[in-house]
Design a protein around this motif. Sequence first.
Motif, PDB file in Angstrom:
ATOM      1  N   TRP A 241      -8.370  39.490 -19.026  1.00 29.29           N
ATOM      2  CA  TRP A 241      -7.682  39.147 -20.279  1.00 29.29           C
ATOM      3  C   TRP A 241      -6.478  38.248 -20.011  1.00 29.29           C
ATOM      4  CZ3 TRP A 241      -7.475  45.054 -21.685  1.00 29.29           C
ATOM      5  CH2 TRP A 241      -8.785  45.511 -21.914  1.00 29.29           C
ATOM      6  N   ILE A 245      -6.083  34.340 -21.292  1.00 24.59           N
ATOM      7  CA  ILE A 245      -5.009  33.883 -22.186  1.00 24.59           C
ATOM      8  C   ILE A 245      -4.144  32.836 -21.483  1.00 24.59           C
ATOM      9  CG2 ILE A 245      -2.967  34.640 -23.503  1.00 24.59           C
ATOM     10  CD1 ILE A 245      -4.530  37.312 -23.928  1.00 24.59           C
ATOM     11  N   ARG A 249      -3.431  28.988 -22.711  1.00 19.34           N
ATOM     12  CA  ARG A 249      -2.059  28.457 -22.775  1.00 19.34           C
ATOM     13  C   ARG A 249      -1.963  27.125 -22.026  1.00 19.34           C
ATOM     14  NH1 ARG A 249       2.417  32.563 -20.705  1.00 19.34           N
ATOM     15  NH2 ARG A 249       1.459  32.049 -18.707  1.00 19.34           N
ATOM     16  N   LEU A 261      -5.185  32.155 -32.136  1.00 21.86           N
ATOM     17  CA  LEU A 261      -6.041  32.998 -31.281  1.00 21.86           C
ATOM     18  C   LEU A 261      -6.565  34.150 -32.134  1.00 21.86           C
ATOM     19  CD1 LEU A 261      -7.225  33.926 -28.504  1.00 21.86           C
ATOM     20  CD2 LEU A 261      -5.231  35.414 -28.331  1.00 21.86           C
ATOM     21  N   PRO A 263      -8.441  37.580 -31.344  1.00 20.31           N
ATOM     22  CA  PRO A 263      -9.090  38.546 -30.455  1.00 20.31           C
ATOM     23  C   PRO A 263     -10.258  39.219 -31.199  1.00 20.31           C
ATOM     24  CG  PRO A 263      -6.694  38.847 -30.472  1.00 20.31           C
ATOM     25  CD  PRO A 263      -7.046  37.950 -31.632  1.00 20.31           C
ATOM     26  N   HIS A 294      -3.447  42.443 -29.118  1.00 23.08           N
ATOM     27  CA  HIS A 294      -2.743  41.606 -30.099  1.00 23.08           C
ATOM     28  C   HIS A 294      -1.291  41.378 -29.670  1.00 23.08           C
ATOM     29  CE1 HIS A 294      -6.324  42.902 -32.379  1.00 23.08           C
ATOM     30  NE2 HIS A 294      -6.224  41.717 -32.936  1.00 23.08           N
ATOM     31  N   SER A 297      -1.077  39.066 -26.502  1.00 21.74           N
ATOM     32  CA  SER A 297      -1.416  37.683 -26.898  1.00 21.74           C
ATOM     33  C   SER A 297      -0.200  37.019 -27.528  1.00 21.74           C
ATOM     34  CB  SER A 297      -2.560  37.667 -27.915  1.00 21.74           C
ATOM     35  OG  SER A 297      -3.718  38.219 -27.363  1.00 21.74           O
ATOM     36  N   LEU A 301       1.536  33.860 -25.535  1.00 22.99           N
ATOM     37  CA  LEU A 301       1.323  32.554 -26.164  1.00 22.99           C
ATOM     38  C   LEU A 301       2.544  32.062 -26.936  1.00 22.99           C
ATOM     39  CD1 LEU A 301      -2.354  33.162 -27.336  1.00 22.99           C
ATOM     40  CD2 LEU A 301      -1.588  31.701 -25.447  1.00 22.99           C
ATOM     41  N   ILE A 308      -1.476  34.413 -34.491  1.00 25.38           N
ATOM     42  CA  ILE A 308      -2.360  35.424 -33.911  1.00 25.38           C
ATOM     43  C   ILE A 308      -3.064  36.099 -35.083  1.00 25.38           C
ATOM     44  CG2 ILE A 308      -2.527  37.485 -32.441  1.00 25.38           C
ATOM     45  CD1 ILE A 308      -1.365  35.051 -30.913  1.00 25.38           C
TER      46      ILE A 308
END
Length: 415
Positions: A241, A245, A249, A261, A263, A294, A297, A301, A308
């Motif tokens: 994961w 991510i 990026r 993004l 998920p 979540h 992320s 990011l 998100i």
Amino acid sequence: MTLPTGDLSELRHASPPVRAILEKVLSGGEVSEAEGVILFQAEGADKPALYASADEMRRRANGDRVSFVVNRNINFTNICYMGCRFCGFAKRAEETGAEWLSLEQITARAQQAWDRGATEVCIQGGLHPKMEGDHYRRIITAIKDALPDMHIHAFSPFEIWYGATKSRRGYHDFLAELKAAGLGSMPGTAAEILDTEVRQQLTKNKLSAEVWVEIIRAAHEVGIPTTATIMYGHIDGPEHWAAHIALLRRIQKDTGGFTELVPLSFVHTESPLYTQAPDRVRPGPTEDEVDRMHAVSRLMLAGWIDNIQVSWTKLGAARAQQMLHRGVNDLGGTLMNESISRAAGASHGQEITAHELVRMIRAAGRVPVRRNTVYDIREVYDDHDPAALAPLVARGGRDPLDFLEMFPRRIEAAE
Ligand SMILES: C[S@@+](CC[C@H](N)C(=O)[O-])C[C@H]1O[C@@H](n2cnc3c(N)ncnc32)[C@H](O)[C@@H]1O
Ligand SMILES: Nc1c(NC[C@H](O)[C@H](O)[C@H](O)CO)[nH]c(=O)[nH]c1=O
Ligand SMILES: N[C@@H](Cc1ccc(O)cc1)C(=O)O
Ligand code: SF4
């Protein structure tokens, strides 16, 4: 379950390594891939600290607004021979339930969506063995001829690979032609987990991670924005994961072409990947993993991909609403016809109305906004009284449908 507010005093109780990472990101630093792995493993007092930090970074990036788009999914065929093991959607041509929509049927669905206020059609399909590469362009042209202002969000990198290969064209050329025909943006699906070993087991590596990246970069370079996705909770883990991510990026730093993004939690019930090896494949992510996905992320990011999105079709409305306290600022689309999650066994329905989305967002204490596909705000539903809502919000964790009586139906245009 209680819905914690973004209370940064939680950081005091966090373990020193996690606290250091969270303090760094809150003061504008970047979470490295290795630090992402640590955050994905947060336990105990580290969890509320992680969630409060994600909520704070969400607030700084998006304020109190939570967006959604009125759209319709058109899955123009489910006939596909690629054999991705996680997929419950694909069928062989002779199987019952196999479907192929004509250009007229696709256009009719787009027209109905337009009449119901949709600004976007989200089009994806199986890789039909007899389909011509040029069919993707024909779909776009047919819709644009009838509905010039409809935004077409269509075709995953897997479909672009298929169309370009069948037409013997390079990705840039093929994509530029779709853009000229009216393609507005692309779903960044088919990403799954961007790791060769995992993909070998999920998809026999038919679309490699490298080619997914190549096609996404080509799309951004010709001016087609895309979403980004990660499908998690099967044979994967925190290292995958964080690497996935971090890769998104890096792409975003070069191209700026990702809009959001999303998920996607793995739906296991009817997925062959799970049903054929239930002892070796996880039945989707745990609740903690969904929360952490979540939140991490959002933090990894920050400043690069500031939208998100939570997928209500994977999680259901109540869990999707809770993700608004885990760093999420977007509830995606109304969808009108969801079939991919349902084919894999999800039971959260085909559609969610704009009215329900507005109610869910208000019940979480936020301001609903309707957006277009590329996040331009189209309508702000700020006519409610936050003070009247406060006691309900403070109670938290209730079924969002409990709040129905508070909001009369008034969103005709968006339904
Ligand atoms: C079904 S495909 C359709 C487009 C195209 N055929 C492709 O594979 O890119 C779209 C996406 O749905 C998601 N999906 C499929 N099966 C799923 C499942 N069981 N659980 C969660 N997501 C799933 C995957 O992320 C996949 O890339
Ligand atoms: N999350 C899912 C989506 N999301 C995509 C959005 O609806 C929208 O197209 C995007 O945000 C661009 O505006 N769509 C699905 O079909 N299934 C999902 O799980
Ligand atoms: N989230 C994707 C679309 C999508 C995701 C998951 C699905 O199962 C189907 C479609 C996008 O628009 O970028
Ligand atoms: S995920 Fe897409 S390419 Fe893979 S089998 Fe399903 S429909 Fe086909």
